[in-house]
Design a protein around this motif. Structure first.
Motif, PDB file in Angstrom:
ATOM      1  N   GLN A  26      20.699  12.055  28.446  1.00  0.00           N
ATOM      2  CA  GLN A  26      21.484  11.971  27.217  1.00  0.00           C
ATOM      3  C   GLN A  26      20.604  11.642  26.008  1.00  0.00           C
ATOM      4  O   GLN A  26      21.094  11.157  24.998  1.00  0.00           O
ATOM      5  CB  GLN A  26      22.561  10.881  27.330  1.00  0.00           C
ATOM      6  CG  GLN A  26      23.510  11.035  28.470  1.00  0.00           C
ATOM      7  CD  GLN A  26      23.004  10.348  29.728  1.00  0.00           C
ATOM      8  OE1 GLN A  26      22.081   9.562  29.691  1.00  0.00           O
ATOM      9  NE2 GLN A  26      23.597  10.670  30.853  1.00  0.00           N
ATOM     10  N   ASP A  27      19.311  11.893  26.102  1.00  0.00           N
ATOM     11  CA  ASP A  27      18.367  11.513  25.048  1.00  0.00           C
ATOM     12  C   ASP A  27      18.804  12.079  23.703  1.00  0.00           C
ATOM     13  O   ASP A  27      19.044  13.266  23.569  1.00  0.00           O
ATOM     14  CB  ASP A  27      16.968  12.014  25.394  1.00  0.00           C
ATOM     15  CG  ASP A  27      15.923  11.552  24.409  1.00  0.00           C
ATOM     16  OD1 ASP A  27      16.147  10.525  23.740  1.00  0.00           O
ATOM     17  OD2 ASP A  27      14.887  12.223  24.305  1.00  0.00           O
ATOM     18  N   ASP A  28      18.912  11.196  22.697  1.00  0.00           N
ATOM     19  CA  ASP A  28      19.287  11.653  21.362  1.00  0.00           C
ATOM     20  C   ASP A  28      18.086  11.706  20.423  1.00  0.00           C
ATOM     21  O   ASP A  28      18.240  11.853  19.221  1.00  0.00           O
ATOM     22  CB  ASP A  28      20.392  10.774  20.777  1.00  0.00           C
ATOM     23  CG  ASP A  28      19.973   9.324  20.629  1.00  0.00           C
ATOM     24  OD1 ASP A  28      18.820   8.994  20.913  1.00  0.00           O
ATOM     25  OD2 ASP A  28      20.831   8.515  20.221  1.00  0.00           O
ATOM     26  N   GLY A  29      16.881  11.582  20.966  1.00  0.00           N
ATOM     27  CA  GLY A  29      15.680  11.773  20.176  1.00  0.00           C
ATOM     28  C   GLY A  29      15.146  10.542  19.472  1.00  0.00           C
ATOM     29  O   GLY A  29      14.110  10.621  18.824  1.00  0.00           O
ATOM     30  N   HIS A  30      15.824   9.405  19.556  1.00  0.00           N
ATOM     31  CA  HIS A  30      15.313   8.215  18.880  1.00  0.00           C
ATOM     32  C   HIS A  30      14.260   7.539  19.749  1.00  0.00           C
ATOM     33  O   HIS A  30      14.249   7.691  20.965  1.00  0.00           O
ATOM     34  CB  HIS A  30      16.438   7.250  18.523  1.00  0.00           C
ATOM     35  CG  HIS A  30      17.139   6.658  19.699  1.00  0.00           C
ATOM     36  ND1 HIS A  30      16.583   5.676  20.489  1.00  0.00           N
ATOM     37  CD2 HIS A  30      18.352   6.904  20.221  1.00  0.00           C
ATOM     38  CE1 HIS A  30      17.423   5.356  21.443  1.00  0.00           C
ATOM     39  NE2 HIS A  30      18.504   6.083  21.314  1.00  0.00           N
ATOM     40  N   PRO A  31      13.359   6.788  19.127  1.00  0.00           N
ATOM     41  CA  PRO A  31      12.366   6.057  19.918  1.00  0.00           C
ATOM     42  C   PRO A  31      13.039   4.968  20.755  1.00  0.00           C
ATOM     43  O   PRO A  31      14.196   4.615  20.497  1.00  0.00           O
ATOM     44  CB  PRO A  31      11.445   5.436  18.863  1.00  0.00           C
ATOM     45  CG  PRO A  31      12.142   5.561  17.571  1.00  0.00           C
ATOM     46  CD  PRO A  31      13.199   6.598  17.704  1.00  0.00           C
ATOM     47  N   PRO A  32      12.346   4.442  21.744  1.00  0.00           N
ATOM     48  CA  PRO A  32      12.944   3.369  22.554  1.00  0.00           C
ATOM     49  C   PRO A  32      13.385   2.210  21.663  1.00  0.00           C
ATOM     50  O   PRO A  32      12.683   1.810  20.745  1.00  0.00           O
ATOM     51  CB  PRO A  32      11.801   2.939  23.480  1.00  0.00           C
ATOM     52  CG  PRO A  32      10.878   4.100  23.522  1.00  0.00           C
ATOM     53  CD  PRO A  32      11.000   4.775  22.196  1.00  0.00           C
ATOM     54  N   ARG A  33      14.565   1.681  21.936  1.00  0.00           N
ATOM     55  CA  ARG A  33      15.116   0.553  21.179  1.00  0.00           C
ATOM     56  C   ARG A  33      15.047  -0.695  22.063  1.00  0.00           C
ATOM     57  O   ARG A  33      15.619  -0.716  23.142  1.00  0.00           O
ATOM     58  CB  ARG A  33      16.552   0.831  20.771  1.00  0.00           C
ATOM     59  CG  ARG A  33      16.677   1.979  19.812  1.00  0.00           C
ATOM     60  CD  ARG A  33      18.126   2.267  19.521  1.00  0.00           C
ATOM     61  NE  ARG A  33      18.251   3.345  18.573  1.00  0.00           N
ATOM     62  CZ  ARG A  33      19.348   4.062  18.423  1.00  0.00           C
ATOM     63  NH1 ARG A  33      20.416   3.804  19.149  1.00  0.00           N
ATOM     64  NH2 ARG A  33      19.382   5.029  17.534  1.00  0.00           N
TER      65      ARG A  33
END
Length: 96
Positions: A26-33
């Motif tokens: 489900q990766d939405d492209g943001h860096p790891p949070r």
């Protein structure tokens, strides 16, 4: 005292995180949070200083970070789930 522009690590020794290896379906492209937590309520707050330094390292590696301040967080089962600090912690957990 820790100064923001004087990190306690050598940036040349860090390798960037392989974001592709961490991607979920489900990766939405943001860096790891990363949500950083500490439990010290003492005025010196050495654990907060450690969390802030960890945040600097993680940001240098390409992560997004936030720190939750536990001041005023009640003990479990003492207040309803609608308490503002409980809600803040839940929102940050969902963000991460």
């Amino acid at each position: 005292m820790i100064v923001e522009d004087q990190p306690l690590y050598d940036p040349n020794l860090l390798r960037l995180i392989d974001l592709g290896a961490l991607a979920s379906p489900q990766d939405d492209g943001h860096p790891p949070r990363i949500l950083l937590l500490y439990g010290s309520l003492r005025p010196q707050r050495y654990l907060r200083a450690a969390a802030e330094e960890g945040g600097r390292v993680l940001r240098a590696l390409g992560c997004e970070t936030k720190i939750f301040d536990p001041v005023s967080l009640p003990f479990p089962d003492v207040v309803p789930d609608s308490h503002p600090k409980v809600q803040e912690l839940r929102e940050l957990a969902l963000w991460s």
